[in-house]
Write a protein that holds these residues in place. Structure first.
Motif, PDB file in Angstrom:
ATOM      1  N   GLN A   1       0.632  -1.177  -0.035  1.00 25.34           N
ATOM      2  CA  GLN A   1      -0.430   0.449   0.178  1.00 25.34           C
ATOM      3  C   GLN A   1       0.956   0.782   0.131  1.00 25.34           C
ATOM      4  N   ARG A   2       0.514   2.568  -1.094  1.00 27.61           N
ATOM      5  CA  ARG A   2       1.100   3.989  -0.622  1.00 27.61           C
ATOM      6  C   ARG A   2      -0.480   4.591  -0.629  1.00 27.61           C
ATOM      7  N   ALA A   3       0.004   5.749   0.250  1.00 28.19           N
ATOM      8  CA  ALA A   3      -1.014   6.882   0.188  1.00 28.19           C
ATOM      9  C   ALA A   3      -0.695   7.610  -1.182  1.00 28.19           C
ATOM     10  N   LEU A   4      -1.844   7.911  -1.399  1.00 28.09           N
ATOM     11  CA  LEU A   4      -1.709   9.583  -3.186  1.00 28.09           C
ATOM     12  C   LEU A   4      -2.247  10.136  -2.180  1.00 28.09           C
ATOM     13  N   GLY A   5      -1.320  11.950  -2.723  1.00 31.87           N
ATOM     14  CA  GLY A   5      -2.082  13.035  -2.324  1.00 31.87           C
ATOM     15  C   GLY A   5      -1.338  12.958  -1.066  1.00 31.87           C
ATOM     16  N   ASP A   6      -3.083  13.447  -0.327  1.00 30.71           N
ATOM     17  CA  ASP A   6      -2.543  13.982   1.082  1.00 30.71           C
ATOM     18  C   ASP A   6      -2.559  12.585   2.020  1.00 30.71           C
ATOM     19  N   GLY A   7      -3.436  11.308   1.606  1.00 35.47           N
ATOM     20  CA  GLY A   7      -3.353  10.044   2.689  1.00 35.47           C
ATOM     21  C   GLY A   7      -4.548   9.985   3.393  1.00 35.47           C
ATOM     22  N   THR A   8      -4.255  10.403   4.646  1.00 35.51           N
ATOM     23  CA  THR A   8      -5.081  10.553   5.296  1.00 35.51           C
ATOM     24  C   THR A   8      -5.190  11.222   6.010  1.00 35.51           C
ATOM     25  N   ASP A   9      -3.862  12.454   5.639  1.00 34.43           N
ATOM     26  CA  ASP A   9      -3.748  14.064   6.080  1.00 34.43           C
ATOM     27  C   ASP A   9      -5.062  14.637   5.818  1.00 34.43           C
ATOM     28  N   SER A  10      -6.111  14.849   5.063  1.00 34.45           N
ATOM     29  CA  SER A  10      -6.680  15.759   5.228  1.00 34.45           C
ATOM     30  C   SER A  10      -8.379  14.454   4.317  1.00 34.45           C
ATOM     31  N   ALA A  11      -9.980  15.269   4.779  1.00 33.02           N
ATOM     32  CA  ALA A  11     -10.452  14.742   4.310  1.00 33.02           C
ATOM     33  C   ALA A  11     -10.740  15.127   2.825  1.00 33.02           C
TER      34      ALA A  11
END
Length: 176
Positions: free
Chosen positions: A162-172
């Protein structure tokens, strides 16, 4: 040798089907037993693109060298910001940067569409080329399902990355 990336079209289906056929018949990277025909592969592409997911091909000297697409990870609504990736490279073009080019373009396209997580489901821990490709692009190992599938007379483990995209879980997400 000139590597080009572009959206896949129905004209690419014969080459995409041929690349996928090797994966199905000779390897365990896909858990399918029977090679889908061109009609089925075209149906799959149309379904994926109709739902707004990217479906890309890489060409070298006008030959399809590989393809990649993103699709929904799961159907339930809470997963709507998560995609699963697929990257396939023709054996004749492996080691020439095709997989990396497709992966970067797929990540960029999914990020631009507002997705926040990308998941890779990799058939077998021995598929080190795919695992290393994903690691180079910031994927981390989430886990390995033991004996999740069976093909070619043996049980298969499945690697989850898995990897985050963009802000991932840092913002809604903006569409929430």
């Amino acid at each position: 040798m000139s590597l080009q990336l572009r959206p896949a079209t129905p004209a690419d289906i014969p080459a995409i089907t041929a690349i996928y056929a090797v994966e199905v018949e000779e390897l365990v990277n896909t858990y399918e037993y029977e090679v889908p025909d061109e009609v089925e592969m075209a149906r799959r592409m149309a379904d994926i693109t109709a739902r707004g997911f990217p479906y890309l091909v890489a060409t070298i000297d006008d030959q399809v060298a590989g393809y990649a697409y993103a699709n929904s990870y799961r159907a339930r609504i809470a997963y709507q910001w998560t995609v699963e990736n697929s990257v396939y490279v023709d054996g004749r073009f492996q080691g020439k940067g095709v997989g990396s080019a497709l992966m970067q373009a797929l990540i960029d396209a999914c990020t631009a569409r507002g997705y926040r997580q990308m998941v890779a489901v990799i058939g077998e821990p021995s598929n080190t080329a795919s695992i290393k490709l994903h690691e180079r692009f910031g994927f981390h190992l989430v886990g390995i399902f033991r004996g999740l599938g069976r093909k070619h007379g043996r049980w298969l483990d499945t690697v989850q990355m898995q990897r985050a995209l963009g802000d991932g879980t840092d913002s809604a997400p903006s569409n929430e």
